[in-house]
Motif scaffolding. Sequence first.
Motif, PDB file in Angstrom:
ATOM      1  N   PRO A 156       0.829  -1.199   0.000  1.00 36.48           N
ATOM      2  CA  PRO A 156       0.000   0.000   0.000  1.00 36.48           C
ATOM      3  C   PRO A 156       0.874   1.264   0.000  1.00 36.48           C
ATOM      4  CG  PRO A 156       0.070  -0.928   2.201  1.00 36.48           C
ATOM      5  CD  PRO A 156       0.802  -1.895   1.290  1.00 36.48           C
ATOM      6  N   PRO A 157       0.302   2.389  -0.354  1.00 36.02           N
ATOM      7  CA  PRO A 157       1.054   3.647  -0.293  1.00 36.02           C
ATOM      8  C   PRO A 157       1.599   3.855   1.125  1.00 36.02           C
ATOM      9  CG  PRO A 157      -1.059   3.975  -1.379  1.00 36.02           C
ATOM     10  CD  PRO A 157      -1.069   2.587  -0.823  1.00 36.02           C
ATOM     11  N   GLY A 158       2.805   4.376   1.196  1.00 33.30           N
ATOM     12  CA  GLY A 158       3.425   4.624   2.490  1.00 33.30           C
ATOM     13  C   GLY A 158       4.181   3.431   3.045  1.00 33.30           C
ATOM     14  N   ALA A 159       4.309   2.387   2.234  1.00 33.23           N
ATOM     15  CA  ALA A 159       5.046   1.203   2.681  1.00 33.23           C
ATOM     16  C   ALA A 159       6.149   0.880   1.685  1.00 33.23           C
ATOM     17  CB  ALA A 159       4.106   0.010   2.819  1.00 33.23           C
ATOM     18  N   ALA A 192      -3.029  -4.994   6.101  1.00 35.76           N
ATOM     19  CA  ALA A 192      -3.342  -5.177   7.524  1.00 35.76           C
ATOM     20  C   ALA A 192      -2.079  -5.083   8.377  1.00 35.76           C
ATOM     21  CB  ALA A 192      -4.033  -6.527   7.740  1.00 35.76           C
ATOM     22  N   LEU A 193      -0.973  -5.608   7.872  1.00 32.64           N
ATOM     23  CA  LEU A 193       0.288  -5.514   8.612  1.00 32.64           C
ATOM     24  C   LEU A 193       0.734  -4.056   8.730  1.00 32.64           C
ATOM     25  CD1 LEU A 193       2.634  -6.914  10.051  1.00 32.64           C
ATOM     26  CD2 LEU A 193       3.687  -7.259   7.806  1.00 32.64           C
ATOM     27  N   VAL A 194       0.655  -3.314   7.633  1.00 35.09           N
ATOM     28  CA  VAL A 194       1.038  -1.893   7.649  1.00 35.09           C
ATOM     29  C   VAL A 194       0.120  -1.097   8.574  1.00 35.09           C
ATOM     30  CG1 VAL A 194       1.186   0.194   6.223  1.00 35.09           C
ATOM     31  CG2 VAL A 194       2.107  -1.968   5.355  1.00 35.09           C
ATOM     32  N   ALA A 195      -1.170  -1.416   8.552  1.00 36.54           N
ATOM     33  CA  ALA A 195      -2.135  -0.698   9.389  1.00 36.54           C
ATOM     34  C   ALA A 195      -1.897  -0.928  10.875  1.00 36.54           C
ATOM     35  CB  ALA A 195      -3.562  -1.106   9.019  1.00 36.54           C
TER      36      ALA A 195
END
Length: 179
Positions: A30-33, A174-177
């Motif tokens: 996702p964006p930001g990762a 989900a991991l990034v969140a």
Amino acid sequence: MTTRILMICGSLRAGSTNEAALRTALEVLPPGAAGELYAGLGDLPHFNPDDDRDPLHPAVAALRAAIGAADALLFCTPEYAGALPGSFKNLLDWTIGGGEMHERPVAWINVASPAAPTGGGDAHASLRKVLGYASAGIVEKACARIPVTRRDVGPDGLVHDPAIRARIADAVTALVASR
């Protein structure tokens, strides 16, 4: 701020579906990762507690530095003879003494086919146990069973099936969140 995910494959096999899933995860971040695929599994020496001190073997020092620099970890490992592959368990053993995984968000994608004897369940039960010893923060929402067969992997080493890619993207998101 960018979330850095270190992706670790538990397979040394060329053309591994586990590695294909992680390479695909790199494509659908996702964006930001940002992600990095750890490539040193085969370089690690056999774990010996007597050697878990400075100066560390360079491959062990590099592994611990990579984990320490990551905001989260994503694993994908096969099951071999009802447990984690020896080389992958060796990697995990090297992480215990360093403390880099302490409270670090971790998750895994299970790509075992439904025809596998336990569907990879024994390997992931072992992984969960070892990660508990490492005091890692398991992100349950990011742990996923997404069967990937060799037919699902293209010549470029990526999974192109849109449904499978979407499920991999959901796990990584989900991991990034969780950060």
